[in-house]
Design a protein around this motif. Structure first.
Motif, PDB file in Angstrom:
ATOM      1  N   LEU A 132       0.830  -1.204   0.000  1.00 14.84           N
ATOM      2  CA  LEU A 132       0.000   0.000   0.000  1.00 14.84           C
ATOM      3  C   LEU A 132       0.866   1.256   0.000  1.00 14.84           C
ATOM      4  O   LEU A 132       0.642   2.179  -0.793  1.00 14.84           O
ATOM      5  CB  LEU A 132      -0.929   0.016   1.218  1.00 14.84           C
ATOM      6  N   ALA A 133       1.862   1.302   0.881  1.00 16.81           N
ATOM      7  CA  ALA A 133       2.731   2.480   0.987  1.00 16.81           C
ATOM      8  C   ALA A 133       3.479   2.737  -0.323  1.00 16.81           C
ATOM      9  O   ALA A 133       3.578   3.876  -0.782  1.00 16.81           O
ATOM     10  CB  ALA A 133       3.716   2.297   2.138  1.00 16.81           C
ATOM     11  N   GLU A 134       3.978   1.682  -0.933  1.00 22.27           N
ATOM     12  CA  GLU A 134       4.705   1.822  -2.211  1.00 22.27           C
ATOM     13  C   GLU A 134       3.797   2.364  -3.312  1.00 22.27           C
ATOM     14  O   GLU A 134       4.187   3.244  -4.074  1.00 22.27           O
ATOM     15  CB  GLU A 134       5.268   0.455  -2.604  1.00 22.27           C
ATOM     16  N   ARG A 135       2.570   1.855  -3.381  1.00 24.03           N
ATOM     17  CA  ARG A 135       1.633   2.306  -4.413  1.00 24.03           C
ATOM     18  C   ARG A 135       1.223   3.769  -4.206  1.00 24.03           C
ATOM     19  O   ARG A 135       1.118   4.529  -5.163  1.00 24.03           O
ATOM     20  CB  ARG A 135       0.396   1.419  -4.431  1.00 24.03           C
ATOM     21  N   ILE A 136       0.975   4.155  -2.964  1.00 29.96           N
ATOM     22  CA  ILE A 136       0.592   5.544  -2.681  1.00 29.96           C
ATOM     23  C   ILE A 136       1.726   6.492  -3.056  1.00 29.96           C
ATOM     24  O   ILE A 136       1.504   7.518  -3.702  1.00 29.96           O
ATOM     25  CB  ILE A 136       0.184   5.721  -1.202  1.00 29.96           C
ATOM     26  N   ALA A 137       2.949   6.139  -2.665  1.00 26.75           N
ATOM     27  CA  ALA A 137       4.104   6.982  -2.982  1.00 26.75           C
ATOM     28  C   ALA A 137       4.299   7.095  -4.493  1.00 26.75           C
ATOM     29  O   ALA A 137       4.658   8.160  -5.006  1.00 26.75           O
ATOM     30  CB  ALA A 137       5.350   6.436  -2.309  1.00 26.75           C
ATOM     31  N   ALA A 138       4.029   6.014  -5.233  1.00 28.39           N
ATOM     32  CA  ALA A 138       4.219   6.015  -6.688  1.00 28.39           C
ATOM     33  C   ALA A 138       3.258   6.966  -7.403  1.00 28.39           C
ATOM     34  O   ALA A 138       3.560   7.426  -8.504  1.00 28.39           O
ATOM     35  CB  ALA A 138       4.054   4.598  -7.236  1.00 28.39           C
ATOM     36  N   ARG A 139       2.138   7.290  -6.794  1.00 30.02           N
ATOM     37  CA  ARG A 139       1.191   8.227  -7.406  1.00 30.02           C
ATOM     38  C   ARG A 139       1.766   9.629  -7.510  1.00 30.02           C
ATOM     39  O   ARG A 139       1.358  10.408  -8.349  1.00 30.02           O
ATOM     40  CB  ARG A 139      -0.084   8.327  -6.567  1.00 30.02           C
ATOM     41  N   GLY A 140       2.667   9.944  -6.585  1.00 29.43           N
ATOM     42  CA  GLY A 140       3.286  11.258  -6.604  1.00 29.43           C
ATOM     43  C   GLY A 140       2.459  12.367  -5.979  1.00 29.43           C
ATOM     44  O   GLY A 140       2.840  13.528  -6.028  1.00 29.43           O
ATOM     45  N   ARG A 141       1.310  12.043  -5.396  1.00 30.99           N
ATOM     46  CA  ARG A 141       0.486  13.057  -4.741  1.00 30.99           C
ATOM     47  C   ARG A 141       0.936  13.297  -3.309  1.00 30.99           C
ATOM     48  O   ARG A 141       0.709  14.361  -2.761  1.00 30.99           O
ATOM     49  CB  ARG A 141      -0.985  12.628  -4.708  1.00 30.99           C
ATOM     50  N   GLU A 142       1.519  12.281  -2.690  1.00 27.89           N
ATOM     51  CA  GLU A 142       1.926  12.347  -1.285  1.00 27.89           C
ATOM     52  C   GLU A 142       3.241  11.599  -1.119  1.00 27.89           C
ATOM     53  O   GLU A 142       3.574  10.734  -1.921  1.00 27.89           O
ATOM     54  CB  GLU A 142       0.878  11.669  -0.390  1.00 27.89           C
ATOM     55  N   SER A 143       3.954  11.935  -0.061  1.00 27.47           N
ATOM     56  CA  SER A 143       5.166  11.190   0.243  1.00 27.47           C
ATOM     57  C   SER A 143       5.405  11.223   1.746  1.00 27.47           C
ATOM     58  O   SER A 143       4.779  11.987   2.472  1.00 27.47           O
ATOM     59  CB  SER A 143       6.363  11.788  -0.499  1.00 27.47           C
ATOM     60  N   GLY A 144       6.305  10.388   2.198  1.00 26.20           N
ATOM     61  CA  GLY A 144       6.736  10.371   3.586  1.00 26.20           C
ATOM     62  C   GLY A 144       5.634  10.348   4.607  1.00 26.20           C
ATOM     63  O   GLY A 144       4.844   9.412   4.678  1.00 26.20           O
ATOM     64  N   GLU A 145       5.568  11.397   5.410  1.00 27.68           N
ATOM     65  CA  GLU A 145       4.610  11.475   6.515  1.00 27.68           C
ATOM     66  C   GLU A 145       3.165  11.445   6.024  1.00 27.68           C
ATOM     67  O   GLU A 145       2.299  10.862   6.669  1.00 27.68           O
ATOM     68  CB  GLU A 145       4.857  12.737   7.351  1.00 27.68           C
ATOM     69  N   ALA A 146       2.878  12.070   4.880  1.00 27.89           N
ATOM     70  CA  ALA A 146       1.520  12.073   4.343  1.00 27.89           C
ATOM     71  C   ALA A 146       1.067  10.653   3.994  1.00 27.89           C
ATOM     72  O   ALA A 146      -0.093  10.302   4.204  1.00 27.89           O
ATOM     73  CB  ALA A 146       1.428  12.977   3.120  1.00 27.89           C
ATOM     74  N   VAL A 147       1.959   9.828   3.462  1.00 27.34           N
ATOM     75  CA  VAL A 147       1.633   8.432   3.151  1.00 27.34           C
ATOM     76  C   VAL A 147       1.340   7.682   4.448  1.00 27.34           C
ATOM     77  O   VAL A 147       0.341   6.963   4.553  1.00 27.34           O
ATOM     78  CB  VAL A 147       2.768   7.743   2.366  1.00 27.34           C
TER      79      VAL A 147
END
Length: 190
Positions: free
Chosen positions: A137-152
């Motif tokens: 889940l974390a990898e997929r969310i980060a790959a979207r480029g809308r959020e990173s780090g703490e936001a994920v």
């Protein structure tokens, strides 16, 4: 969180709303797109485009509304179902109510928090819960480029529980075609 349309409280039917829910990054849109592509020609199954208070981008096929337009449509009772999540407004459009009233199956990317309101608003609701391991889940969310780090991490920490066991659970941790076919097969059987 979520709310049903207060203007018309009569349950919508006789069709069926299939809400595909699960955590961010589970692949709900990917599985819905797979099912849509493999169920072409099924006039009894429709796939909803959500209204979201976020600009359109390549990661999701939605109708973008600003907050004012969203509030206006909500006040007019245009949305048979709407909710707030992750700081955004989400809604299903009037065409969903029309398709359900016509006896069709409507498949929509939803929210676990909106399931109780959906059950109150629609006469028939099925819930498909799509999930994956936390690292996926974390990898997929980060790959979207809308959020990173703490936001994920914050997004993954918000895990609303379902109000009842889902009708189907799909663990989407392998090839999208495998999980997508599980959703398509389920929809074929309805």
């Amino acid at each position: 969180m979520s709310a049903a349309n207060p203007v018309d409280p009569a349950p919508l039917g006789p069709g069926l709303l299939v809400l595909v829910v699960g955590p961010s990054g589970a692949g709900k849109d990917t599985l819905i797109a797979y099912a849509r592509g493999h169920l072409k020609g099924r006039e009894d199954i429709r796939f909803a485009r959500r209204r979201i208070t976020r600009p359109a981008d390549a990661t999701e096929n939605h109708i973008a509304l600003d907050e004012d337009a969203f509030a206006r449509e909500m006040a007019l009772g245009s949305f048979p179902l709407h909710w707030r999540a992750n700081g955004l407004g989400y809604a299903l459009g009037a065409e969903v109510a029309e398709d359900v009233a016509a006896g069709r199956i409507v498949v929509a990317n939803g929210s676990r928090a909106a399931v109780p309101a959906a059950r109150a608003r629609f006469a028939r609701v099925k819930v498909v819960h799509v999930t994956a391991p936390l690292d996926v889940l974390a990898e997929r969310i980060a790959a979207r480029g809308r959020e990173s780090g703490e936001a994920v991490r914050a997004r993954l920490a918000r895990e609303p529980a379902l109000d009842a066991p889902p009708d189907l659970t799909i663990v989407n941790d392998g090839p999208a075609e495998v999980a997508g076919e599980k959703l398509a097969a389920y929809l074929r059987g309805l």
